[in-house]
Design a protein around this motif. Structure first.
Motif, PDB file in Angstrom:
ATOM      1  N   ASP A 129      43.841  46.055  43.871  1.00 41.06           N
ATOM      2  CA  ASP A 129      42.393  46.210  43.759  1.00 41.06           C
ATOM      3  C   ASP A 129      41.774  45.129  42.887  1.00 41.06           C
ATOM      4  O   ASP A 129      40.582  44.817  43.031  1.00 41.06           O
ATOM      5  N   SER A 130      42.573  44.557  41.977  1.00 43.67           N
ATOM      6  CA  SER A 130      42.039  43.485  41.134  1.00 43.67           C
ATOM      7  C   SER A 130      41.802  42.212  41.940  1.00 43.67           C
ATOM      8  O   SER A 130      41.022  41.349  41.533  1.00 43.67           O
ATOM      9  N   ILE A 131      42.482  42.095  43.073  1.00 41.77           N
ATOM     10  CA  ILE A 131      42.287  40.929  43.947  1.00 41.77           C
ATOM     11  C   ILE A 131      41.096  41.157  44.865  1.00 41.77           C
ATOM     12  O   ILE A 131      40.175  40.341  44.943  1.00 41.77           O
ATOM     13  N   SER A 132      41.112  42.294  45.568  1.00 44.34           N
ATOM     14  CA  SER A 132      39.980  42.648  46.439  1.00 44.34           C
ATOM     15  C   SER A 132      40.102  44.111  46.819  1.00 44.34           C
ATOM     16  O   SER A 132      41.199  44.659  46.900  1.00 44.34           O
ATOM     17  N   LYS A 133      38.947  44.722  47.049  1.00 41.65           N
ATOM     18  CA  LYS A 133      38.916  46.113  47.473  1.00 41.65           C
ATOM     19  C   LYS A 133      39.037  46.193  48.990  1.00 41.65           C
ATOM     20  O   LYS A 133      38.497  45.347  49.710  1.00 41.65           O
ATOM     21  N   LEU A 134      39.763  47.227  49.461  1.00 45.75           N
ATOM     22  CA  LEU A 134      39.841  47.439  50.904  1.00 45.75           C
ATOM     23  C   LEU A 134      38.540  48.035  51.418  1.00 45.75           C
ATOM     24  O   LEU A 134      37.941  48.901  50.758  1.00 45.75           O
ATOM     25  N   PRO A 135      38.080  47.580  52.564  1.00 47.23           N
ATOM     26  CA  PRO A 135      36.882  48.205  53.141  1.00 47.23           C
ATOM     27  C   PRO A 135      37.202  49.625  53.594  1.00 47.23           C
ATOM     28  O   PRO A 135      38.362  49.971  53.812  1.00 47.23           O
ATOM     29  N   PRO A 136      36.181  50.490  53.731  1.00 44.77           N
ATOM     30  CA  PRO A 136      36.429  51.860  54.200  1.00 44.77           C
ATOM     31  C   PRO A 136      37.112  51.852  55.568  1.00 44.77           C
ATOM     32  O   PRO A 136      36.834  50.991  56.414  1.00 44.77           O
ATOM     33  N   LEU A 137      38.008  52.802  55.747  1.00 43.90           N
ATOM     34  CA  LEU A 137      38.724  52.913  57.019  1.00 43.90           C
ATOM     35  C   LEU A 137      37.797  53.497  58.083  1.00 43.90           C
ATOM     36  O   LEU A 137      37.155  54.534  57.871  1.00 43.90           O
ATOM     37  N   ILE A 138      37.687  52.815  59.203  1.00 45.86           N
ATOM     38  CA  ILE A 138      36.854  53.285  60.303  1.00 45.86           C
ATOM     39  C   ILE A 138      37.728  54.111  61.240  1.00 45.86           C
ATOM     40  O   ILE A 138      38.634  53.597  61.890  1.00 45.86           O
ATOM     41  N   VAL A 139      37.487  55.416  61.262  1.00 50.72           N
ATOM     42  CA  VAL A 139      38.296  56.343  62.050  1.00 50.72           C
ATOM     43  C   VAL A 139      37.495  56.815  63.257  1.00 50.72           C
ATOM     44  O   VAL A 139      36.382  57.320  63.099  1.00 50.72           O
ATOM     45  N   PRO A 140      38.036  56.636  64.465  1.00 55.10           N
ATOM     46  CA  PRO A 140      37.310  57.120  65.651  1.00 55.10           C
ATOM     47  C   PRO A 140      37.233  58.641  65.642  1.00 55.10           C
ATOM     48  O   PRO A 140      38.171  59.324  65.216  1.00 55.10           O
ATOM     49  N   SER A 141      36.118  59.156  66.083  1.00 55.00           N
ATOM     50  CA  SER A 141      35.951  60.605  66.122  1.00 55.00           C
ATOM     51  C   SER A 141      36.551  61.161  67.411  1.00 55.00           C
ATOM     52  O   SER A 141      36.676  60.452  68.415  1.00 55.00           O
ATOM     53  N   THR A 142      36.938  62.413  67.349  1.00 59.66           N
ATOM     54  CA  THR A 142      37.446  63.095  68.536  1.00 59.66           C
ATOM     55  C   THR A 142      36.290  63.812  69.214  1.00 59.66           C
ATOM     56  O   THR A 142      35.698  64.719  68.628  1.00 59.66           O
ATOM     57  N   PRO A 143      35.934  63.393  70.437  1.00 60.51           N
ATOM     58  CA  PRO A 143      34.807  64.055  71.114  1.00 60.51           C
ATOM     59  C   PRO A 143      35.076  65.537  71.298  1.00 60.51           C
ATOM     60  O   PRO A 143      36.213  65.966  71.506  1.00 60.51           O
ATOM     61  N   GLU A 144      34.015  66.326  71.225  1.00 58.54           N
ATOM     62  CA  GLU A 144      34.158  67.759  71.445  1.00 58.54           C
ATOM     63  C   GLU A 144      34.262  68.076  72.931  1.00 58.54           C
ATOM     64  O   GLU A 144      34.971  69.000  73.336  1.00 58.54           O
ATOM     65  N   PHE A 145      33.552  67.270  73.751  1.00 57.70           N
ATOM     66  CA  PHE A 145      33.542  67.490  75.193  1.00 57.70           C
ATOM     67  C   PHE A 145      33.846  66.178  75.914  1.00 57.70           C
ATOM     68  O   PHE A 145      33.543  65.092  75.411  1.00 57.70           O
TER      69      PHE A 145
END
Length: 751
Positions: free
Chosen positions: A313-329
């Motif tokens: 983390d002292s070098i660089s922060k990881l960007p937020p993980l983009i997680v695909p959503s599971t469609p309901e239908f």
């Protein structure tokens, strides 16, 4: 202390070197195979998340590929924990589907044979694995729906690869594109335990055979630092480690992998080795405890992990993980079928219950797949969902069952002793749309049941049916004091011809003509009767019948929910006596067989429900009634007594009485069964029942005593074990009828 500092320096060396150029080092996570011991990976992931470490790459084998793969597509450690606890591992590892999803005409044969062999032109074919893996494949398809249409595993939220082994070439196969569910299923196919997976021209089995700890694969992906979690064996195994067939098979399959694993461990920067020595590859029911072992092992490395996290983390922060959503239908705009060659596509889609243009949920897809498996025409059914311009393309992958199959199992009970249950089932062999099933119990008192069904139309909703039943049974006669006077040999033959209609997987309606022949011969006792020249006596009935059956029970044995309802109407067209012996002696049995009426009717009904009050406690009320408007001859009466597992024609199980201990005409019975599961496969049942009966005395002959009116109550206790051989049962019961305790012991699947 010096050793710890040296290890920390070696771990930080890639971080320091890359920090000079301002590039964050990439972390690779490698998860080994190990069957159920791989649940420990979930505990490790929990600690990694707490330390703030998110891997840039993940590789895995077998159970490591399952946990790692699901983590790579966005499931968190807490979600994986919930999934592991919620899954019914008994069902997944047995490939059993709900009995309520099996079509009515197949329910009778389902789940009552220990061995099933395909009959091919080249002879018998043994299954490639104990477990076909259909249920696990369907679970993977459902869990991976969020990455439907993502072809390359490099495009997952965390790039991922897993390994399998090709049985044909003997080479390692890296799975990094295509169908995610198929990749997981192939990577965990332990030889002889799970059936291999056919993928293009490859026949794939568990990657642990060649590479159970794919560290070098993770390095080739670009990892600079490797965190490895090993739940496999690195040391020489001990004799006590081979405690089950699964442990022997697993160890033998992994022999070639041992050297490869030891070499790759040298390239691991942080090695976490959970202590799972108390568990084996088949300990799927110990998931929570194994997860905790993984968490404990990771916390022992906490200082190294938190130090690594802070440096990164002292070098660089990881960007937020983009997680695909599971469609309901899912809007299904197209359906493609693969592997459906002999079965009509219309029948397939009708059983699936989904048509193009419909919007469905994953649960509806799972139910459709279960219904397809419930037709028994398919060995496995899986699916893919692929986004297209409008909606989704649903691709169904099916493997059709062999059209001819031989099944058998062994059984024993203290009433009819040992036997071998054999069955031959032919589907679409005699003619298209035809099913023939013949079951023969090779025993001291054999039984035979042959059923021929000819379906109309491609939906298989209606059919003509011929059934033939033959039984050779014991017919004991008890005196009023409870002692056994003697026993007949009871030969029973029943032929029915008619029509059936299965409205869905629950309802079955039948109308048929029936020819029944029920005769008694000498076995023991009754010397004054048979020494006078009587050889055989009984009755022949011809009747028209209508029956309606509704069955929503979830399991054939040890059900937890559902109910069974049976209603029957029978109109007797003819009733005639059967006698062989000296004419002068016929009068000795005349009262028992001479018909008073040729035309009359009877109605009967049966209802039993299973109510799960707790995951260990099931309450099951049962009601049963029978009524005839005219006096019946002896062979047409109802035989009361015994447990349901040994029941034969015209018998009504009643706890507290021995098999066929009472003979009655009209009756009403109520029963309550309370079953408690005190270990994973051990049950104890307390049963109480009461019966009120009325019998006309015209068919009475000495010494058979048919009381005009009787009220009987009984109770019993039954210990049961759900084994791979079938139910093992030991019970004792008593009643207000003289005779003392009645005992029962049985093992294996009943007829």
């Amino acid at each position: 202390m010096v050793r710890k500092m040296l290890l920390s320096f070696c771990l930080m060396l890639p971080v320091l070197l890359l920090a000079e150029v301002g590039e964050r080092p990439r972390v690779g996570l490698v998860l080994s195979g190990g069957g159920a011991k791989g649940f420990a990976h979930i505990g490790v992931l929990k600690v990694l998340e707490e330390a703030g470490i998110r891997p840039d790459y993940i590789t895995g084998t077998s159970m490591g590929s399952i946990i790692g793969g699901l983590y790579a597509i966005g499931y968190t450690s807490s979600e994986l924990d919930s999934i592991a606890r919620a899954l019914d591992w008994g069902q997944l590892l047995s490939d059993r589907i709900l009995l309520s999803d099996v079509i009515p005409e197949e329910k009778f044969d389902y789940q009552r044979f220990q061995v099933e062999l395909d009959i091919t032109p080249d002879g018998f074919r043994v299954p490639a694995g104990f477990i076909g893996g259909h249920s696990i494949s369907e679970t993977f398809s459902r869990l991976s729906a969020r990455v439907a249409g993502v072809d390359s595993f490099d495009n997952y939220p965390i790039p991922f690869k897993c390994v399998a082994a090709d049985l044909i070439s003997g080479d390692q196969v890296v799975l990094d594109e295509g169908n995610f569910a198929h990749a997981l299923r192939a990577s965990m196919s332990i030889p002889s335990v799970f059936s291999p997976v056919l993928m293009d021209s490859l026949l794939l089995i568990d990657g642990g055979v060649l590479n159970n700890f794919p560290v070098h694969l993770c390095l080739r992906m670009g990892a600079d630092i490797i965190i490895g979690v090993n739940v496999g064996e690195t040391d020489k195994m001990q004799l006590t480690d081979f405690s089950s067939p699964l442990s022997v098979l697993s160890a033998s399959a992994m022999i070639a992998n041992s050297i490869t694993m030891r070499r790759q461990i040298e390239d691991v920067d942080v090695l976490i080795s959970p202590d799972v020595t108390l568990y084996n590859a088949g300990s799927f029911f110990d998931g929570p405890q194994i997860i905790l072992r993984g968490e404990e092992a990771a916390r022992e490395k906490w200082d190294e992990l938190i130090h690594l996290s802070q440096r990164l983390d002292s070098i660089s922060k990881l960007p937020p993980l983009i997680v695909p959503s599971t469609p309901e239908f899912y809007l299904i705009t197209q359906i493609a079928l693969e592997g459906v060659d002999y079965i009509s596509h219309r029948f397939f889609l009708s059983s699936l219950g989904i048509s193009p243009g419909e919007t469905v949920t994953l649960n509806q897809l799972a139910r459709g797949v279960s219904r397809l498996m419930g037709t028994r025409y398919f060995e496995s059914v899986t699916y893919d969902l692929e986004p297209i311009e409008e909606g989704y393309l649903l691709t169904m992958h099916a493997t059709e069952s062999a059209r001819a199959r031989l099944k058998f199992s062994l059984h024993y009970d203290n009433e009819y002793k040992a036997g071998i249950l054999t069955n031959i089932t032919l589907r679409n062999v005699l003619a298209r749309g035809n099913r023939l099933s013949t079951t023969f119990d090779i025993s001291e008192r054999p039984r035979l049941h042959t059923s021929i069904i000819g379906y109309y139309g491609e939906n298989h909703r209606t059919a003509s049916q011929i059934d033939w039943v033959w039984e050779n049974s014991n017919f004991p006669v008890y005196l009023e004091g409870g002692s056994r006077y003697g026993s007949f040999i009871h030969n029973f033959t029943d032929l029915t011809v008619g029509f059936m209609s299965s409205l869905d997987t629950k309802w079955l309606l039948s109308g048929y003509m029936e020819l029944e022949r029920s005769v008694l011969k000498h076995q023991s006792g009754f010397y004054e009767l048979f020494s006078s020249g009587v050889e055989m006596f009984g009755n022949r009935f011809i009747s028209a019948n209508f029956s309606a059956n509704r069955n929503t029970v979830d399991r054939r044995f040890f059900p937890r929910r559902g109910s069974e309802l049976s209603l029957n109407y029978r109109f007797y067209i003819d009733n005639s006596a059967v006698y062989r012996g000296r004419a002068a002696s016929r009068g000795l049995v005349a009262n028992a067989i001479d018909p008073l009426f040729k035309n009359f009717f009877s109605v009967s009904g049966h209802y039993q429900a299973y109510l799960s009050l707790h995951n260990r406690l099931v309450v099951s009320p049962r009601l049963q009634v029978s009524y005839s408007d005219r006096t019946l001859p002896l062979p047409g009466l109802n035989f009361i007594g015994g447990l349901p597992f040994q029941r034969r024609s015209n018998e009504v199980s009643f706890v507290g009485l021995s098999s066929r201990e009472k003979i009655v005409q009209d009756f009403a019975m109520a029963q309550m069964n309370v079953r408690y599961r005190f270990l994973r496969n051990m049950h104890i049942s307390g049963i109480a029942n009461v019966l009120v009966a009325h019998t006309e005395s015209a068919s009475e002959f000495q010494p058979v005593v048919l009381a005009k009116d009787e009220s009987i109550y009984g109770y019993g206790l039954l210990f049961e074990y759900d084994s791979f051989l079938g139910p093992i049962q030991l019970g004792a019961s008593n009643s207000n009828v003289a005779g003392g305790l009645r005992y029962y012991f049985g093992i294996g699947y009943p007829f």
